[in-house]
Design an enzyme around this catalytic site. Structure first.
Site, short mmCIF file in Angstrom:
data_model
loop_
_atom_site.label_atom_id
_atom_site.label_comp_id
_atom_site.label_asym_id
_atom_site.label_seq_id
_atom_site.Cartn_x
_atom_site.Cartn_y
_atom_site.Cartn_z
CE1 TYR A 153 4.36 2.80 -1.57
CE2 TYR A 153 4.09 3.62 -3.82
CZ TYR A 153 4.90 3.17 -2.79
OH TYR A 153 6.24 3.08 -2.99
CB SER A 160 0.29 7.67 8.60
OG SER A 160 -0.18 6.33 8.63
CG HIS A 162 -1.20 2.59 9.68
ND1 HIS A 162 -1.72 1.38 10.09
CD2 HIS A 162 -1.38 2.62 8.33
CE1 HIS A 162 -2.18 0.70 9.05
NE2 HIS A 162 -2.00 1.43 7.97
CG ASP A 169 -2.35 -1.81 6.65
OD1 ASP A 169 -3.36 -1.11 6.42
OD2 ASP A 169 -1.19 -1.38 6.58
CD GLU A 217 -3.58 1.84 1.27
OE1 GLU A 217 -3.87 1.63 2.46
OE2 GLU A 217 -2.58 2.47 0.90
CG HIS A 220 -5.84 1.40 5.55
ND1 HIS A 220 -4.60 1.80 6.01
CD2 HIS A 220 -6.74 2.25 6.11
CE1 HIS A 220 -4.75 2.86 6.80
NE2 HIS A 220 -6.04 3.15 6.87
ZN LIG Z 1 -2.78 0.82 6.17
#
Ligand SMILES: [Zn+2]
Length: 252
Positions: A153, A160, A162, A169, A217, A220
């Site tokens: 996760y 990433s 991100h 998110d 997710e 996300h």
């Molecule tokens: Zn995320």
């Protein structure tokens, strides 16, 4: 050295054809044969071959490309990449002033406006995370759950989405923040149905951990631009790995 761009054939041709059907892609330019000359030629005139529309070319390697693919097999290059042109998106709730790249932020604001008009409220939990922040986050999860579990996760720093400033998110304050029950909330359902229209894809769909490397997710969302998100929506392909013809990346 991987090539810096990928021409998408096969699967993505579906997207191309659909785009053509919508009238948004250039029509094939047929090869024009020469007008017959006054003197008949002894050789037959070749049959004109229609030129197919060019396959879309996407840059999936450059971390600054909106179509970059980062996963467990594809670290960002450089690992410590820092995204530029960051802004604080408005419209949606953003109590911690999270950052996104300008293009993704503008798309999120359009999405947030339309969602609000549909009675859907949402707020940003997380946007851009630097290499250092991700390192801290990931190490914290490893300390708590062990590395094997954390990898299901959380991304290692440099891996990433991100870190690209293109992932966000989202939450709606209903108590399902970062839990799969977000998928059942009004916001989660609205996003799952509509995010593609704004250039976002639900990056880690349910049941695809063997391809994406991550559990479901529903919160996300990854900005890839409307060309890719629309082609994915129309083709039914739900992972970037499959869309770009990449190998599954379940583990590092
Ligand atoms: Zn995320």
């Amino acid at each position: 050295m991987k090539s810096s761009s990928v021409a998408v054939f096969g699967l993505v041709m579906t997207g191309t054809l659909l785009l053509t059907a919508c009238g948004t892609a250039p029509m094939p330019v047929p090869t024009v044969t020469k007008t017959a000359s006054a003197t008949p030629s002894p050789t037959p005139t070749p049959t004109p071959t229609p030129t197919p529309p060019p396959a879309p070319v996407y840059n999936i390697d450059d971390p600054g490309s909106i179509t970059v693919v980062a996963n467990k097999h594809r670290p960002l290059n450089p690992l410590s990449y820092e995204a530029g042109d960051m802004v604080v998106p408005g419209v949606v709730g953003n109590p911690n002033g999270r950052l996104l790249r300008a293009e993704a932020a503008a798309a999120l604001e359009r999405m947030g406006t339309d969602a609000a008009n549909a009675g859907i409220w949402m707020t940003i939990l997380s946007g851009y995370r630097s290499y250092a922040t991700q390192e801290q986050t990931y190490n914290g999860f490893v300390a708590r759950d062990g590395e094997e579990r954390a990898n299901q996760y959380s991304a290692k720093p440099g891996h990433s989405e991100h870190q690209t400033g293109l992932a966000v998110d989202l939450d709606d304050g209903s108590g399902c923040a970062l839990y799969t029950c977000f998928a059942d909330t009004a916001a989660g359902q609205w996003l799952a149905a509509n995010a593609w229209q704004y250039g976002f894809v639900l990056r880690y769909p349910d049941g695809y951990i063997g391809i994406t490397g991550y559990e479901f997710e529903p919160w996300h969302f990854r900005y890839v631009g409307t060309e890719v998100s629309t082609a994915m929506h129309n083709s039914g392909i739900v992972t970037l790995e499959e869309f770009f013809g990449l190998e599954p990346a379940p583990t590092y």
